[in-house]
Scaffold this active site. Structure first.
Site, PDB file in Angstrom:
ATOM      1  N   PRO A   1      50.142 -63.667  68.491  1.00  0.00           N
ATOM      2  CA  PRO A   1      49.250 -62.495  67.817  1.00  0.00           C
ATOM      3  C   PRO A   1      50.295 -61.514  67.530  1.00  0.00           C
ATOM      4  CG  PRO A   1      49.064 -62.828  70.597  1.00  0.00           C
ATOM      5  CD  PRO A   1      50.127 -63.845  69.954  1.00  0.00           C
TER       6      PRO A   1
ATOM      7  N   SER B   1      51.381 -57.159  69.590  1.00  0.00           N
ATOM      8  CA  SER B   1      51.097 -57.413  70.983  1.00  0.00           C
ATOM      9  C   SER B   1      52.199 -57.588  71.852  1.00  0.00           C
ATOM     10  CB  SER B   1      50.254 -58.788  70.870  1.00  0.00           C
ATOM     11  OG  SER B   1      49.181 -58.629  70.107  1.00  0.00           O
TER      12      SER B   1
ATOM     13  N   LEU C   1      54.444 -59.540  71.543  1.00  0.00           N
ATOM     14  CA  LEU C   1      55.151 -60.865  71.823  1.00  0.00           C
ATOM     15  C   LEU C   1      56.231 -61.433  70.708  1.00  0.00           C
ATOM     16  CD1 LEU C   1      51.827 -62.787  73.169  1.00  0.00           C
ATOM     17  CD2 LEU C   1      53.544 -61.847  74.436  1.00  0.00           C
ATOM     18  N   GLY C   2      56.511 -60.252  69.859  1.00  0.00           N
ATOM     19  CA  GLY C   2      57.476 -60.593  69.072  1.00  0.00           C
ATOM     20  C   GLY C   2      57.281 -61.553  67.776  1.00  0.00           C
TER      21      GLY C   2
ATOM     22  N   SER D   1      56.904 -60.607  64.748  1.00  0.00           N
ATOM     23  CA  SER D   1      57.731 -60.290  63.423  1.00  0.00           C
ATOM     24  C   SER D   1      58.747 -61.028  63.684  1.00  0.00           C
ATOM     25  CB  SER D   1      57.579 -59.033  63.087  1.00  0.00           C
ATOM     26  OG  SER D   1      58.283 -58.027  64.136  1.00  0.00           O
ATOM     27  N   ALA D   2      59.518 -60.986  64.748  1.00  0.00           N
ATOM     28  CA  ALA D   2      61.132 -61.664  64.922  1.00  0.00           C
ATOM     29  C   ALA D   2      60.900 -63.032  64.969  1.00  0.00           C
ATOM     30  CB  ALA D   2      61.371 -61.279  66.587  1.00  0.00           C
TER      31      ALA D   2
ATOM     32  N   ASP E   1      64.340 -58.916  70.371  1.00  0.00           N
ATOM     33  CA  ASP E   1      63.218 -60.001  70.063  1.00  0.00           C
ATOM     34  C   ASP E   1      64.010 -61.145  69.398  1.00  0.00           C
ATOM     35  OD1 ASP E   1      61.522 -58.223  71.251  1.00  0.00           O
ATOM     36  OD2 ASP E   1      60.189 -58.246  69.378  1.00  0.00           O
TER      37      ASP E   1
HETATM   38  O1  PMV Z   1      58.499 -55.878  69.467  1.00  0.00           O
HETATM   39  P1  PMV Z   1      58.039 -55.668  70.547  1.00  0.00           P
HETATM   40  O2  PMV Z   1      56.632 -54.891  70.892  1.00  0.00           O
HETATM   41  O3  PMV Z   1      58.112 -56.682  71.601  1.00  0.00           O
HETATM   42  O4  PMV Z   1      59.183 -54.491  71.275  1.00  0.00           O
HETATM   43  C1  PMV Z   1      60.544 -54.699  71.242  1.00  0.00           C
HETATM   44  C2  PMV Z   1      61.091 -54.153  72.407  1.00  0.00           C
HETATM   45  C3  PMV Z   1      61.338 -52.428  72.276  1.00  0.00           C
HETATM   46  O5  PMV Z   1      62.388 -52.252  73.372  1.00  0.00           O
HETATM   47  C4  PMV Z   1      60.280 -51.706  72.626  1.00  0.00           C
HETATM   48  C5  PMV Z   1      62.097 -52.125  70.914  1.00  0.00           C
HETATM   49  C6  PMV Z   1      63.433 -52.650  70.561  1.00  0.00           C
HETATM   50  O6  PMV Z   1      63.739 -52.597  69.457  1.00  0.00           O
HETATM   51  O7  PMV Z   1      64.081 -53.132  71.428  1.00  0.00           O
END
Ligand code: PMV
Length: 312
Positions: free
Chosen positions: A96, A99, A101-102, A104-105, A147
């Site tokens: 999703p 959310s 859960l990464g 885009s990564a 991520d």
């Molecule tokens: O991409 P997310 O929403 O899983 O968050 C990543 C973690 C953060 O520490 C909030 C941002 C980062 O770049 O480390």
């Protein structure tokens, strides 16, 4: 790649056990890949002189979504020393978006694997991590890289920005309940907001980040000792610090509260916050009931997942 054979790659999602946001300021984060949720990419050469992008799960993708995918393709192929190929790229994802859960990564890692294979470049996890991170940074600005590290390595990591990730072994499988708040998070906006507030109150925020560091250190000890009660308590403490830095929401707080009331060892939001998911560490025999309690409290969905010692 033979003319019409599709090249297929995939990458998992991830979940942050502890240390999000503080990781941007040098605090370690603990992060686990979630192999049950994946982004799948297929790349098929074509005679049409352009890269055609199909987002398989999204019949009407927004301009921002298309721009993110094409920007990532451009950054990755340029970093590999090539232009965009004449090909059809199809992306399907069960991760999703927005959310925590990464998503885009996960996409950037799957794309990095696809384009490096297309160009016959064999890449170790550290290279894929670097490539995917470049694409993430280009799209999202300031990011710690936690991520892309977890997803490229596909194993539990203790991650400190700018240092090689440290894989860690789980003493035993963890049963997690992941529940979506129904609110759309924005990691980039939340990270920028924390940066502004930290700039105006550096001592206060230094104290908050020290609290998160202490919670993460306790998580590491609990993971090594195989002590879920101590791990859960450290997660709930981490959540209190996330509330203090202003990235939780009333709904995320509520999901955390009902999960612990329903028998979870501990719970917290995961990722950037301001929406997205909460996660609870559950005794195996309570996991379904905890998920139901989170749905009853307003979660859009809840899912039980086991992160094993041999992930993914
Ligand atoms: O991409 P997310 O929403 O899983 O968050 C990543 C973690 C953060 O520490 C909030 C941002 C980062 O770049 O480390």
């Amino acid at each position: 790649m033979s003319p019409r054979a599709a090249l297929r790659t995939s990458a998992p999602a991830k979940i942050i056990l502890g240390g999000e946001h503080a990781v941007v300021y040098g605090v370690p984060a603990l992060v686990l890949p979630l192999s049950g949720l994946r982004t799948e990419v297929s790349l098929r050469e074509s005679n049409i002189p352009k890269l055609r992008i199909l987002l398989g799960d999204l019949p009407n993708p927004s301009e921002a979504q298309m721009a993110f995918v094409s920007g990532a393709c451009r950054t990755i192929t340029a970093a590999l020393g090539h232009g965009l190929p004449d090909a059809t790229l199809e992306v399907r994802s069960s991760v999703p978006i927005a959310s925590g859960l990464g998503s885009s990564a996960s996409l950037c890692v799957a794309l990095s694997r696809a384009f490096s294979r297309l160009h016959g470049t064999s890449m170790a996890p550290a290279d894929i991590q670097r490539l995917a991170n470049e694409a993430e940074q280009a799209a999202h600005g300031r990011a710690s890289g936690v991520d892309t590290a977890a997803i490229a390595w596909g194993r539990p990591l203790r991650f400190v920005t700018g240092q090689p990730p440290e894989p860690f072994a789980l003493a035993g499988p963890l049963t997690l309940v992941i529940a979506h708040s129904g609110e759309v998070g924005s990691t980039q906006a939340a990270v920028m907001d924390v940066a502004l507030r930290r700039d105006s109150e550096p001592d206060l925020y230094g104290g908050y980040f020290a609290g998160i560091r202490e919670a993460v250190d306790r998580m590491v000890q609990a993971l090594q000792a195989g002590d879920p009660a101590a791990l859960g308590a450290a997660m709930t403490d981490n959540q209190r610090w996330l509330q203090a830095i202003g990235v939780s929401t009333p709904m995320l707080d509520r999901l955390v509260r009902v999960a612990t009331q329903a028998g979870a060892h501990g719970a917290k939001l995961t990722g950037g916050g301001w929406g997205g998911c909460a996660m609870a560490l559950a005794p195996e025999d309570r996991a379904e009931a905890i998920g139901r309690a989170m749905i009853d409290a307003g979660a859009a969905w809840a899912q039980v997942t086991t992160v094993g010692a041999s992930q993914p």
